[in-house]
Design a protein around this motif. Sequence first.
Motif, PDB file in Angstrom:
ATOM      1  N   SER A  14       0.814  -1.210   0.000  1.00 36.28           N
ATOM      2  CA  SER A  14       0.000   0.000   0.000  1.00 36.28           C
ATOM      3  C   SER A  14       0.851   1.265   0.000  1.00 36.28           C
ATOM      4  O   SER A  14       0.339   2.351  -0.271  1.00 36.28           O
ATOM      5  N   THR A  37      -0.796   5.059  -5.154  1.00 33.60           N
ATOM      6  CA  THR A  37      -2.124   5.453  -5.622  1.00 33.60           C
ATOM      7  C   THR A  37      -3.021   4.227  -5.697  1.00 33.60           C
ATOM      8  O   THR A  37      -2.549   3.085  -5.665  1.00 33.60           O
ATOM      9  N   THR A  38      -4.319   4.470  -5.822  1.00 30.51           N
ATOM     10  CA  THR A  38      -5.263   3.351  -5.978  1.00 30.51           C
ATOM     11  C   THR A  38      -4.884   2.502  -7.187  1.00 30.51           C
ATOM     12  O   THR A  38      -4.882   1.269  -7.116  1.00 30.51           O
ATOM     13  N   SER A  39      -4.532   3.147  -8.285  1.00 32.16           N
ATOM     14  CA  SER A  39      -4.219   2.398  -9.512  1.00 32.16           C
ATOM     15  C   SER A  39      -2.949   1.567  -9.338  1.00 32.16           C
ATOM     16  O   SER A  39      -2.833   0.471  -9.886  1.00 32.16           O
ATOM     17  N   ASN A  73      -6.839   5.848  -0.420  1.00 30.35           N
ATOM     18  CA  ASN A  73      -6.471   5.060  -1.593  1.00 30.35           C
ATOM     19  C   ASN A  73      -6.750   3.578  -1.397  1.00 30.35           C
ATOM     20  O   ASN A  73      -7.160   2.882  -2.332  1.00 30.35           O
ATOM     21  N   GLN A  76     -10.518   2.966  -1.671  1.00 30.69           N
ATOM     22  CA  GLN A  76     -10.929   3.013  -3.080  1.00 30.69           C
ATOM     23  C   GLN A  76     -10.480   1.746  -3.807  1.00 30.69           C
ATOM     24  O   GLN A  76     -11.203   1.230  -4.678  1.00 30.69           O
ATOM     25  N   PHE A  77      -9.309   1.254  -3.473  1.00 27.99           N
ATOM     26  CA  PHE A  77      -8.833  -0.017  -4.033  1.00 27.99           C
ATOM     27  C   PHE A  77      -9.818  -1.134  -3.731  1.00 27.99           C
ATOM     28  O   PHE A  77     -10.178  -1.930  -4.617  1.00 27.99           O
TER      29      PHE A  77
END
Length: 250
Positions: A14, A37-39, A73, A76-77
């Motif tokens: 993470s 980041t989430t992506s 993040n 959102q993941f």
Amino acid sequence: MMPYKHGNTVCVSSQAGCRMGCKFCASTLNGLDRNLTTSEILGQSYAIEKDMGERVSHIVLMGSGEPLDNFDNVMQFIRVISDDNGTNLSKRNITLSTCGLVDGIKKLADTGFPVTLALSLHAADDETRKKIMPIANKYTIQEELDACWYLFEKTGRRVSFEYSLINGVNDSPEDAVKLGKLIGGKNVHINLIPMNPVDERDLEQSTKQRIEAFCSAIEKYHINVTIRREMGRDINGACGQLRNRELEND
């Protein structure tokens, strides 16, 4: 990727690095570089599925970093990877490991996400925990447990406790008794972890005999306990070891 009989589990990071400072973990040796980041978190699982040509069935947020220190993040993941338009992975097949950010645990509980929380406990008393985990200087074990019980009330998900066995530090019969009395009678699971050696630290893994004796002592308190199978150590891929090796080579 960690293949098991029940499917393929992927361990994702993470953060790049970690600022939590746990003495038994290589991830924190160079501090925190940044949040992923989430992506970037998603990309780890997607890349493995593409490379292996096999579906990922379980995800553990147990790589480098503290997931609750990158809360937005990471949440959102979880939303994206479990969405029907994503890989539709069940939230129940996601485990989030934390060293114990109490406020973050409560925020996670309030999302209602039925993920499994794995609390890095690693000691049954505050003084021992302070020696190996700086977070213990901010939160007591009782505060950690109260947050875990709050999450259980909100989600109904059994909490898992991670306990790295360190020779001469937290692996004595007395430590096992303390741990048994601390959480005996609760709907929990204890994951005993043979500590991965970190060259820069002077901590040693408990012997196989001490690990098995510790496990037997815990079972007397009618607690569900397992000894984690070691994976990744042979390729320096455990607990931040790979990142540290690459940083040294730069």
